[in-house]
Design an enzyme around this catalytic site. Sequence first.
Site, PDB file in Angstrom:
ATOM      1  N   ASP A 164     -19.135  23.706  38.442  1.00 44.06           N
ATOM      2  CA  ASP A 164     -19.114  22.516  39.106  1.00 44.06           C
ATOM      3  C   ASP A 164     -17.561  21.972  39.010  1.00 44.06           C
ATOM      4  O   ASP A 164     -16.703  22.732  38.494  1.00 44.06           O
ATOM      5  CB  ASP A 164     -19.610  21.096  38.159  1.00 44.06           C
ATOM      6  CG  ASP A 164     -19.894  20.122  39.165  1.00 44.06           C
ATOM      7  OD1 ASP A 164     -21.287  19.975  39.659  1.00 44.06           O
ATOM      8  OD2 ASP A 164     -19.121  19.296  39.228  1.00 44.06           O
TER       9      ASP A 164
ATOM     10  N   ARG B 274     -15.612   2.410  42.162  1.00 38.44           N
ATOM     11  CA  ARG B 274     -15.347   3.524  41.138  1.00 38.44           C
ATOM     12  C   ARG B 274     -14.166   3.619  40.591  1.00 38.44           C
ATOM     13  O   ARG B 274     -13.706   4.010  39.579  1.00 38.44           O
ATOM     14  CB  ARG B 274     -15.698   5.030  41.721  1.00 38.44           C
ATOM     15  CG  ARG B 274     -17.402   5.124  41.813  1.00 38.44           C
ATOM     16  CD  ARG B 274     -17.903   6.515  42.361  1.00 38.44           C
ATOM     17  NE  ARG B 274     -19.243   6.638  42.413  1.00 38.44           N
ATOM     18  CZ  ARG B 274     -20.080   7.560  42.783  1.00 38.44           C
ATOM     19  NH1 ARG B 274     -19.083   8.706  43.043  1.00 38.44           N
ATOM     20  NH2 ARG B 274     -21.007   7.689  43.038  1.00 38.44           N
TER      21      ARG B 274
END
Length: 275
Positions: free
Chosen positions: A145, A43
């Site tokens: 979030d 990632r």
Amino acid sequence: MTELLMRESRFISDQQFQQIRDWLYQRSGIHLNATKKSLVTGRLYKRLTELDLADFDAYLQLLRDPQQSKEAEMALNLLTTNETYFFREPKHFEFLQSLITRGELQKRVRVWSAAASTGEEAFSIALALAGQFGLQDPWQVTGTDINTRVLARARAAVYPLQDSQKIDQALLKAFCVKGVGKDNGWFRIRPEIRQHVQFQQHNLMLPLQTTQKFDVIFLRNVLIYFELEDKKRIVLNMLDVLKPGGYLLVGHSESIHGYDPRLVQQRPACYRYQP
Ligand SMILES: C[S@@+](CC[C@H](N)C(=O)[O-])C[C@H]1O[C@@H](n2cnc3c(N)ncnc32)[C@H](O)[C@@H]1O
């Protein structure tokens, strides 16, 4: 970069991996276990090459630089797992429906989707409430979030058409619009629904600042990323903003059994706050 350099910069030592784990933990409370090393490399490596950095040490230096808060935000966005879909774990939506039917939730109901990701959970709740109360009543859904990238997608409220399959046809017809022309293959949540839903960034490790408490909190498929003490802390943060008699819903593969005696299990993954 030469091939050799590329191979070297792609390599992440145990020490570098540990430093990334510590950094992520401090920022979010997320506990990356040792098996996630290749996932992290995969990632973050793309960012390394985009920034033309020599190795993970250089990237870690950037992450720690207070002047580079945008890069820290980007890394955090890359390291969270955001899988979600409409009407996931349908039993919770059946439960929500049953609360409305028996009059426990009124038209002023407030629901928090506490790890909202790209918004499918918050909009599933909103569609269910709209189906029951209509659009005029002042019900509200808050989606939060830690990841700013997913929140931007939630605010846009546009999704691939194939993702609409789990939405009840009547709700889809009444409250969503199918894209045409260049938007073919997509659908949008109607603005009338979006008016009832607001998204904001929030770290679950911290208490949420709100003037009004919630009737129901969805805290689903997120506790798995934390260690026991932090899970307990997050659940306590939830109780601070949950109305007495309100409900806390967790993912069906998660259990908060025994975390707090004021949480009484009603059915699998569903707890009532009885202080
Ligand atoms: C797997 S998704 C779950 C989405 C949705 N609740 C569901 O069940 O489909 C987990 C979400 O939790 C968010 N998250 C992880 N750590 C967080 C934290 N400390 N504070 C707030 N959100 C966090 C991630 O960014 C991600 O979008």
